[in-house]
Design an enzyme around this catalytic site. Sequence first.
Site, PDB file in Angstrom:
ATOM      1  N   ASN A 178      -6.254 -44.074 -70.576  1.00  0.00           N
ATOM      2  CA  ASN A 178      -7.277 -43.494 -69.685  1.00  0.00           C
ATOM      3  C   ASN A 178      -6.652 -42.556 -68.649  1.00  0.00           C
ATOM      4  O   ASN A 178      -7.166 -41.466 -68.384  1.00  0.00           O
ATOM      5  CB  ASN A 178      -8.030 -44.591 -68.930  1.00  0.00           C
ATOM      6  CG  ASN A 178      -8.883 -45.450 -69.818  1.00  0.00           C
ATOM      7  OD1 ASN A 178      -9.091 -45.118 -70.979  1.00  0.00           O
ATOM      8  ND2 ASN A 178      -9.385 -46.558 -69.286  1.00  0.00           N
ATOM      9  N   ARG A 226      -4.007 -50.568 -80.782  1.00  0.00           N
ATOM     10  CA  ARG A 226      -3.627 -50.077 -79.450  1.00  0.00           C
ATOM     11  C   ARG A 226      -3.697 -48.558 -79.474  1.00  0.00           C
ATOM     12  O   ARG A 226      -3.056 -47.913 -80.308  1.00  0.00           O
ATOM     13  CB  ARG A 226      -2.223 -50.510 -79.051  1.00  0.00           C
ATOM     14  CG  ARG A 226      -1.873 -49.980 -77.642  1.00  0.00           C
ATOM     15  CD  ARG A 226      -0.576 -50.505 -77.081  1.00  0.00           C
ATOM     16  NE  ARG A 226      -0.460 -50.073 -75.680  1.00  0.00           N
ATOM     17  CZ  ARG A 226       0.080 -50.767 -74.708  1.00  0.00           C
ATOM     18  NH1 ARG A 226       0.581 -51.956 -74.956  1.00  0.00           N
ATOM     19  NH2 ARG A 226       0.138 -50.297 -73.476  1.00  0.00           N
ATOM     20  N   HIS A 235     -10.821 -43.671 -66.459  1.00  0.00           N
ATOM     21  CA  HIS A 235     -11.393 -45.015 -66.622  1.00  0.00           C
ATOM     22  C   HIS A 235     -12.901 -44.917 -66.855  1.00  0.00           C
ATOM     23  O   HIS A 235     -13.463 -45.646 -67.663  1.00  0.00           O
ATOM     24  CB  HIS A 235     -11.094 -45.876 -65.389  1.00  0.00           C
ATOM     25  CG  HIS A 235      -9.624 -46.123 -65.185  1.00  0.00           C
ATOM     26  ND1 HIS A 235      -8.797 -46.537 -66.206  1.00  0.00           N
ATOM     27  CD2 HIS A 235      -8.830 -46.016 -64.091  1.00  0.00           C
ATOM     28  CE1 HIS A 235      -7.558 -46.671 -65.739  1.00  0.00           C
ATOM     29  NE2 HIS A 235      -7.562 -46.359 -64.463  1.00  0.00           N
ATOM     30  N   GLU A 253      -2.802 -58.053 -88.131  1.00  0.00           N
ATOM     31  CA  GLU A 253      -2.288 -56.745 -88.560  1.00  0.00           C
ATOM     32  C   GLU A 253      -2.294 -55.798 -87.366  1.00  0.00           C
ATOM     33  O   GLU A 253      -3.306 -55.682 -86.672  1.00  0.00           O
ATOM     34  CB  GLU A 253      -3.161 -56.175 -89.691  1.00  0.00           C
ATOM     35  CG  GLU A 253      -3.142 -56.995 -90.957  1.00  0.00           C
ATOM     36  CD  GLU A 253      -1.753 -57.057 -91.605  1.00  0.00           C
ATOM     37  OE1 GLU A 253      -1.001 -56.070 -91.522  1.00  0.00           O
ATOM     38  OE2 GLU A 253      -1.429 -58.121 -92.185  1.00  0.00           O
ATOM     39  N   SER A 293      -2.873 -59.071 -66.244  1.00  0.00           N
ATOM     40  CA  SER A 293      -2.394 -59.762 -65.037  1.00  0.00           C
ATOM     41  C   SER A 293      -1.335 -58.917 -64.333  1.00  0.00           C
ATOM     42  O   SER A 293      -1.050 -59.140 -63.154  1.00  0.00           O
ATOM     43  CB  SER A 293      -1.869 -61.157 -65.387  1.00  0.00           C
ATOM     44  OG  SER A 293      -1.085 -61.125 -66.560  1.00  0.00           O
ATOM     45  N   GLU A 294      -0.756 -57.940 -65.031  1.00  0.00           N
ATOM     46  CA  GLU A 294       0.244 -57.058 -64.418  1.00  0.00           C
ATOM     47  C   GLU A 294      -0.390 -55.807 -63.802  1.00  0.00           C
ATOM     48  O   GLU A 294       0.272 -55.077 -63.054  1.00  0.00           O
ATOM     49  CB  GLU A 294       1.279 -56.628 -65.468  1.00  0.00           C
ATOM     50  CG  GLU A 294       2.225 -57.745 -65.896  1.00  0.00           C
ATOM     51  CD  GLU A 294       1.575 -58.785 -66.791  1.00  0.00           C
ATOM     52  OE1 GLU A 294       0.694 -58.417 -67.601  1.00  0.00           O
ATOM     53  OE2 GLU A 294       1.910 -59.980 -66.664  1.00  0.00           O
ATOM     54  N   ASN A 295      -1.655 -55.545 -64.120  1.00  0.00           N
ATOM     55  CA  ASN A 295      -2.284 -54.324 -63.594  1.00  0.00           C
ATOM     56  C   ASN A 295      -2.532 -54.386 -62.081  1.00  0.00           C
ATOM     57  O   ASN A 295      -2.793 -53.361 -61.453  1.00  0.00           O
ATOM     58  CB  ASN A 295      -3.588 -53.983 -64.339  1.00  0.00           C
ATOM     59  CG  ASN A 295      -3.371 -53.449 -65.746  1.00  0.00           C
ATOM     60  OD1 ASN A 295      -4.144 -53.710 -66.659  1.00  0.00           O
ATOM     61  ND2 ASN A 295      -2.311 -52.676 -65.933  1.00  0.00           N
ATOM     62  N   TRP A 296      -2.385 -55.586 -61.478  1.00  0.00           N
ATOM     63  CA  TRP A 296      -2.467 -55.679 -60.012  1.00  0.00           C
ATOM     64  C   TRP A 296      -1.346 -54.899 -59.353  1.00  0.00           C
ATOM     65  O   TRP A 296      -1.403 -54.609 -58.165  1.00  0.00           O
ATOM     66  CB  TRP A 296      -2.389 -57.146 -59.548  1.00  0.00           C
ATOM     67  CG  TRP A 296      -3.503 -58.026 -60.023  1.00  0.00           C
ATOM     68  CD1 TRP A 296      -3.409 -58.986 -60.983  1.00  0.00           C
ATOM     69  CD2 TRP A 296      -4.867 -58.056 -59.553  1.00  0.00           C
ATOM     70  NE1 TRP A 296      -4.631 -59.602 -61.150  1.00  0.00           N
ATOM     71  CE2 TRP A 296      -5.540 -59.055 -60.284  1.00  0.00           C
ATOM     72  CE3 TRP A 296      -5.576 -57.329 -58.597  1.00  0.00           C
ATOM     73  CZ2 TRP A 296      -6.885 -59.351 -60.095  1.00  0.00           C
ATOM     74  CZ3 TRP A 296      -6.924 -57.624 -58.405  1.00  0.00           C
ATOM     75  CH2 TRP A 296      -7.563 -58.618 -59.154  1.00  0.00           C
ATOM     76  N   ARG A 322      -3.762 -40.965 -68.678  1.00  0.00           N
ATOM     77  CA  ARG A 322      -3.218 -39.723 -69.249  1.00  0.00           C
ATOM     78  C   ARG A 322      -4.335 -38.780 -69.686  1.00  0.00           C
ATOM     79  O   ARG A 322      -4.209 -37.574 -69.583  1.00  0.00           O
ATOM     80  CB  ARG A 322      -2.284 -40.049 -70.421  1.00  0.00           C
ATOM     81  CG  ARG A 322      -0.907 -40.464 -69.956  1.00  0.00           C
ATOM     82  CD  ARG A 322      -0.130 -41.159 -71.037  1.00  0.00           C
ATOM     83  NE  ARG A 322      -0.630 -42.524 -71.240  1.00  0.00           N
ATOM     84  CZ  ARG A 322      -0.323 -43.253 -72.300  1.00  0.00           C
ATOM     85  NH1 ARG A 322       0.422 -42.743 -73.268  1.00  0.00           N
ATOM     86  NH2 ARG A 322      -0.793 -44.478 -72.400  1.00  0.00           N
ATOM     87  N   ASP A 370      -5.720 -48.212 -74.171  1.00  0.00           N
ATOM     88  CA  ASP A 370      -4.735 -47.581 -73.282  1.00  0.00           C
ATOM     89  C   ASP A 370      -4.855 -46.061 -73.341  1.00  0.00           C
ATOM     90  O   ASP A 370      -5.227 -45.497 -74.366  1.00  0.00           O
ATOM     91  CB  ASP A 370      -3.325 -48.028 -73.705  1.00  0.00           C
ATOM     92  CG  ASP A 370      -2.301 -47.749 -72.618  1.00  0.00           C
ATOM     93  OD1 ASP A 370      -2.696 -47.581 -71.446  1.00  0.00           O
ATOM     94  OD2 ASP A 370      -1.097 -47.692 -72.942  1.00  0.00           O
TER      95      ASP A 370
HETATM   96  C1  IPE Z   1      -2.270 -52.685 -71.130  1.00  0.00           C
HETATM   97  O1  IPE Z   1      -2.096 -51.358 -70.739  1.00  0.00           O
HETATM   98  C2  IPE Z   1      -3.378 -53.314 -70.362  1.00  0.00           C
HETATM   99  C3  IPE Z   1      -4.721 -52.777 -70.598  1.00  0.00           C
HETATM  100  C4  IPE Z   1      -5.062 -51.842 -71.438  1.00  0.00           C
HETATM  101  C5  IPE Z   1      -5.750 -53.410 -69.822  1.00  0.00           C
HETATM  102  P1  IPE Z   1      -1.004 -50.946 -69.654  1.00  0.00           P
HETATM  103  O2  IPE Z   1      -1.126 -49.469 -69.492  1.00  0.00           O
HETATM  104  O3  IPE Z   1      -1.134 -51.768 -68.436  1.00  0.00           O
HETATM  105  O4  IPE Z   1       0.348 -51.341 -70.399  1.00  0.00           O
HETATM  106  P2  IPE Z   1       1.857 -50.906 -70.075  1.00  0.00           P
HETATM  107  O5  IPE Z   1       2.076 -51.107 -68.620  1.00  0.00           O
HETATM  108  O6  IPE Z   1       1.986 -49.455 -70.442  1.00  0.00           O
HETATM  109  O7  IPE Z   1       2.697 -51.779 -70.951  1.00  0.00           O
HETATM  110  C1  IPE Z   2      -5.743 -48.334 -69.716  1.00  0.00           C
HETATM  111  O1  IPE Z   2      -5.439 -47.025 -69.389  1.00  0.00           O
HETATM  112  C2  IPE Z   2      -6.734 -48.929 -68.734  1.00  0.00           C
HETATM  113  C3  IPE Z   2      -6.191 -49.998 -67.872  1.00  0.00           C
HETATM  114  C4  IPE Z   2      -4.987 -50.480 -67.926  1.00  0.00           C
HETATM  115  C5  IPE Z   2      -7.090 -50.518 -66.882  1.00  0.00           C
HETATM  116  P1  IPE Z   2      -4.251 -46.682 -68.408  1.00  0.00           P
HETATM  117  O2  IPE Z   2      -4.789 -46.606 -67.018  1.00  0.00           O
HETATM  118  O3  IPE Z   2      -3.114 -47.605 -68.596  1.00  0.00           O
HETATM  119  O4  IPE Z   2      -3.857 -45.225 -68.908  1.00  0.00           O
HETATM  120  P2  IPE Z   2      -2.404 -44.618 -68.978  1.00  0.00           P
HETATM  121  O5  IPE Z   2      -1.574 -45.502 -69.834  1.00  0.00           O
HETATM  122  O6  IPE Z   2      -1.882 -44.524 -67.579  1.00  0.00           O
HETATM  123  O7  IPE Z   2      -2.614 -43.267 -69.606  1.00  0.00           O
HETATM  124 MG    MG Z   3      -1.447 -47.562 -69.772  1.00  0.00          MG
END
Ligand code: IPE
Ligand code: IPE
Ligand code: MG
Length: 255
Positions: A28, A194, A43, A213, A72-75, A30, A26
């Site tokens: 990318n 994470r 990304h 852990e 599945s929520e990234n859509w 930011r 997580d």
């Molecule tokens: C979790 O990250 C999913 C992936 C890294 C693929 P998100 O950025 O989607 O999680 P939330 O929305 O902050 O919980």
């Molecule tokens: C994780 O980075 C990558 C994916 C979820 C695909 P994010 O895109 O969630 O990055 P932030 O959390 O917005 O910084």
């Molecule tokens: Mg994120």
Amino acid sequence: MSQEPVQAGAGIAEQRLPRHVAIIMDGNGRWAKRRMLPRYMGHREGVKAVRRAVEYCRKRNIEVLTLFAFSSENWRRPESEVGLLMELFVRTLRKEVARLHKNGVCMRFIGDRSAFDPKLQSLMDSAEAQTAGNTGMTLAIAVNYGGRWDIADAARRLAMQVARGELEPQDIDSERLGQELSITDLPEPDLFIRTGGEQRISNFLLWQLAYTELYFTDLLWPDFNADAFDEALRSFAGRQRRFGQTGDQVEAGRA
Ligand code: IPE
Ligand code: IPE
Ligand code: MG
């Protein structure tokens, strides 16, 4: 005289290394935002960190690395970001699979891939087929994955077996259900990492993380490097995993 344990890099004895590391990559977006760049650039930089993480695990003889690439929520993200992510998956698979294969990496994809473009699905299928016989390490990539989906899918498969008369409801227990889940043939994750500062699971491997852990770092995924991985492994090596027992029992078992 007690035998010195084998040191496996980062000053950590081999028997204290995780066999399976699962990572939520997580931060990318930011990372890019801080540089006034479009999220997509974060990304792209994240892919380099994936390459580093795989090489690191290969070198340290970590057997399994599971990476959360798309939930599945990234859509729910803007269509343009989802589209760019899909393009990046396609391009990355085209570019990286041959090298991974050469390095003995066995690739697996977990999640509901039926939602993806057929071109992407066939790239995933052929990467799995090409690397299936590799024994160097396993790289599992979670795409359109959700822990709740995984459990619901397992339950549905068991229900179908019951409906066909192949299974009795009273024979369903946690072991039997666990057998229907993703990556159930691999060792359970020992260490969860994470990046990006959030301390949540975000619907990653809900069932499989029962005794894993947990390790959180504020580093953004594109900045996650070998030193940061070393630090996570050191934290893991210093923990006592009790699995419900007392600390004294665990100590006695190890003696
Ligand atoms: C979790 O990250 C999913 C992936 C890294 C693929 P998100 O950025 O989607 O999680 P939330 O929305 O902050 O919980
Ligand atoms: C994780 O980075 C990558 C994916 C979820 C695909 P994010 O895109 O969630 O990055 P932030 O959390 O917005 O910084
Ligand atoms: Mg994120």
